[in-house]
Design a protein around this motif. Sequence first.
Motif, PDB file in Angstrom:
ATOM      1  N   ASP A 228       0.989  -0.914  -0.286  1.00 38.39           N
ATOM      2  CA  ASP A 228      -0.127  -0.198  -0.167  1.00 38.39           C
ATOM      3  C   ASP A 228       0.510   1.278   0.312  1.00 38.39           C
ATOM      4  OD1 ASP A 228      -2.280   1.870  -0.083  1.00 38.39           O
ATOM      5  OD2 ASP A 228      -1.673   1.585   2.108  1.00 38.39           O
TER       6      ASP A 228
ATOM      7  N   THR B 294      -0.833   4.349  -0.681  1.00 38.47           N
ATOM      8  CA  THR B 294      -1.890   5.278   0.039  1.00 38.47           C
ATOM      9  C   THR B 294      -0.968   7.032  -0.449  1.00 38.47           C
ATOM     10  OG1 THR B 294      -3.010   4.080   0.324  1.00 38.47           O
ATOM     11  CG2 THR B 294      -3.695   6.242   0.486  1.00 38.47           C
ATOM     12  N   ASP B 295      -0.177   6.969   1.228  1.00 43.20           N
ATOM     13  CA  ASP B 295       0.464   9.069   1.213  1.00 43.20           C
ATOM     14  C   ASP B 295       1.396   8.792   0.705  1.00 43.20           C
ATOM     15  OD1 ASP B 295      -1.744   8.569   2.959  1.00 43.20           O
ATOM     16  OD2 ASP B 295      -1.114   7.960   4.528  1.00 43.20           O
TER      17      ASP B 295
ATOM     18  N   ASN C 279      -2.957   3.079  -5.522  1.00 40.33           N
ATOM     19  CA  ASN C 279      -2.547   3.402  -4.520  1.00 40.33           C
ATOM     20  C   ASN C 279      -1.690   2.049  -4.304  1.00 40.33           C
ATOM     21  OD1 ASN C 279      -4.505   1.934  -3.544  1.00 40.33           O
ATOM     22  ND2 ASN C 279      -6.030   3.911  -2.762  1.00 40.33           N
ATOM     23  N   GLY C 280      -1.497   0.939  -5.101  1.00 39.77           N
ATOM     24  CA  GLY C 280      -0.793   0.311  -4.249  1.00 39.77           C
ATOM     25  C   GLY C 280      -0.641  -0.993  -5.323  1.00 39.77           C
TER      26      GLY C 280
END
Length: 581
Positions: free
Chosen positions: A300, A302-303, A317-318
Motif C-alpha cells: 500500500d 496511499t500516502d 495507491n498500491g
Amino acid sequence: MQRNIWLMAVSIIVILILINNTAYYFLTKRTLEEALNHEMLTLAKQLEISLEQSRLGAERFQDQIGRELRAASIATQYALDPDVEKVTNEQLAELRDKLGLNHITLLKREPDDIVLYRSSDPTQLGKSTRSWDPWYTAFNQLFDDKEVTVDWLGQNLKNFWSGPFEVSSTDVSKIYKWGYYYDGASNYIVDPYISYELQDEYEKLTGVNRMIENSVKHNDSLLEISFINPETFPDGKQTIHPNGDVQEHQVQRPIFYGTYTLKSKKDTELVRTAYLSKQMVTLKEVIDGKHVFKMFIPVDVTDKGMSITDENGIPMNGYVLSLVSDYHVVQEQLDKQFLNLGLIIIIVTGLSLLIAYVGMRYYRQSRDKAVRVTQETYVDEINQMFHSIRAQRHDFLNHVQTIHSLAELSRTKELVAYTKELTGDIRLMNDIINIGNPAIAALIRSKISQAESHKIQFACSFSGLNMQEMGAKTLDVNRILGNLIDNAFDEAVKYPEEQRIVNLTGNQTAQELELTISNICAEAAEVITKPLMQAGYSTKQDEHQGLGLSIVKSIADKYKGTVSVIAEPESCISFIVIIPI
C-alpha cells in the motif's frame, strides 16, 4: 516360549520407537518448512521496504526533473516573444541546445483544438492534442486558470504541470517527460521535454532495478522479483492511433520494475486475490522444469505517491510485489537438516534398543535368579522331608524293640503313650506326603520344623490339592501360605507355650481353592477393625515392614480372589483366602 516373549517385547519397543520417531520427523519437517516460509516472508518484507525506498527516491528524482523543466520553461518564455507568431523553430532549437533539453515545443490554442504550433522537432509541427486524454484537459485548464486540477498523475507547481515519463504519442519508440508552463504573459504554453535516459541512468545506479538486481544476485534462492500493476497485469494497456501506431503506456505497464519470465497460468488470479484481499498469497509449482515458490505481497502506497495508473488512467495507491524462489534450494536446506535429524533418530533408536536389551537381560537374570533360589529352597525342603522319612525308617527297629520291651514288662500305660506319640509323628508325616503338591508339602514341612523350634502346636490339614488345577501358580500359593503362617507364628509366640496353637487347612474343589489359618489373638475383635491389608501397616511392636498381609491381598486380587478376616470366640483370629479356579 521365553524367547518368543523376548522377541515380542523387542518388536513392540522397536515399533513404538519407530512410530515416535516418524511422528517427530514429520512434525519437525513441518516446523522447518514453516520456519523457512517465515524466513522468506521476512526477506520479502525487508526487500519491500528497501525497494519502496528506492522507488520513492526515483519518484523524488523525477519530481526534481519536473522542477528543472519548469525553470527551463520560464527561461524559454523570457527569451522568446510573447506572440507565438513571432517565434521561429530555429529559436527553439537554439534554446534547446543551450538549456540541455531534448526539444522545446510551443502549444497554441485554437477554437476547437490545441496544436503543437512551433517546435525544435519538425516532426511535432501541426499535431493535434484533442485525443490526448487527459493531457488535452490539462492544457485547457492551464490556458483557463493557469492551474491543473485534473485527477491524474502529475506534478502541479505554480503555472506549471508535468506528467510522468510516458511513451510519446508522435513517436512510440521514445519515452519523454514533458513540462507545461503558462502564466498568461504569452499566448502559448511552453513545453520543454527530456528523454527517459537521465531517469534510467539514475535507476540503474541507485534505483529500484539496481536494488532488484543486487537482491537476486546475492540470494541463492531468489530467481526473480517483479513490481506488478494488478489492474493491467498481465497484458498492459495499448492505444491504437489513427496512423496505425500501437502506443504502450509507461504508467500502465503490467511490470513496471523487475522482470517476469517464470510465468504460471495461476498468476493473474493470485495477483488479483492478493491485491483485493490485502493478504499475501503463495504458490508452489514446477515452471520450465524448476520447482519454484512464489509469493505475491500487496503493498500500500496511499500516502507516498506512485507513477502508475489502472487501465482507465486513474492513479493507483498500491501494487503487488512478486518474489520467486528456487524451492530446490529450500529443499536442499531441509534435506540437510533432515539428514542431521535422521542421524539423531538412528542414534536415539540405537540407544533405546540397547537400554531395552540391557533392561530385558537384567529382568531375565533377576527372574532366573528368583526361580533358582525358589528351586534350591524347594529342593532343600524336599530333601529335609525325605531325610525325615528315612530317619523314621532307620529308627523303625528301635521303635519295635522299645514296644516289645514295654509289652514284656506289662507297662501298658507307658506303651500306650509311646505308641500314641509314634503314630502321631507318622500320621503327620503321611499327611504332609499326601498334600499332593511337592512344593507346598516342602513348605509345610519346613514350617513344622520352625514351629517345633518355637514350641508352637502347628496342625495342618489339606484335601483335594491338585498341582495342575489349583487356579494359581504354586509359587504364588506358597507366598500366600508362607506369609500367613509367618504372621500366625509371630502372633503365637507372644503367649505361653500351652496357648501357642496355629491351625492351617487347605481345601480344593472344582470351583475354588480355600486356605484358612487360625491362631490365638487376645485382641482379635479390635485387631480386625484395623487396616491389616494396607502396605506398611503392622500391629507388631518390633521392626516389621508390614508387607506380609498386603502381599497376600495383592496376590488374591491378581487371581480375582478374596481375603477375609474374622474374630472367633476364645480369642482366636482367622484369615481366609479364596481363589477361584
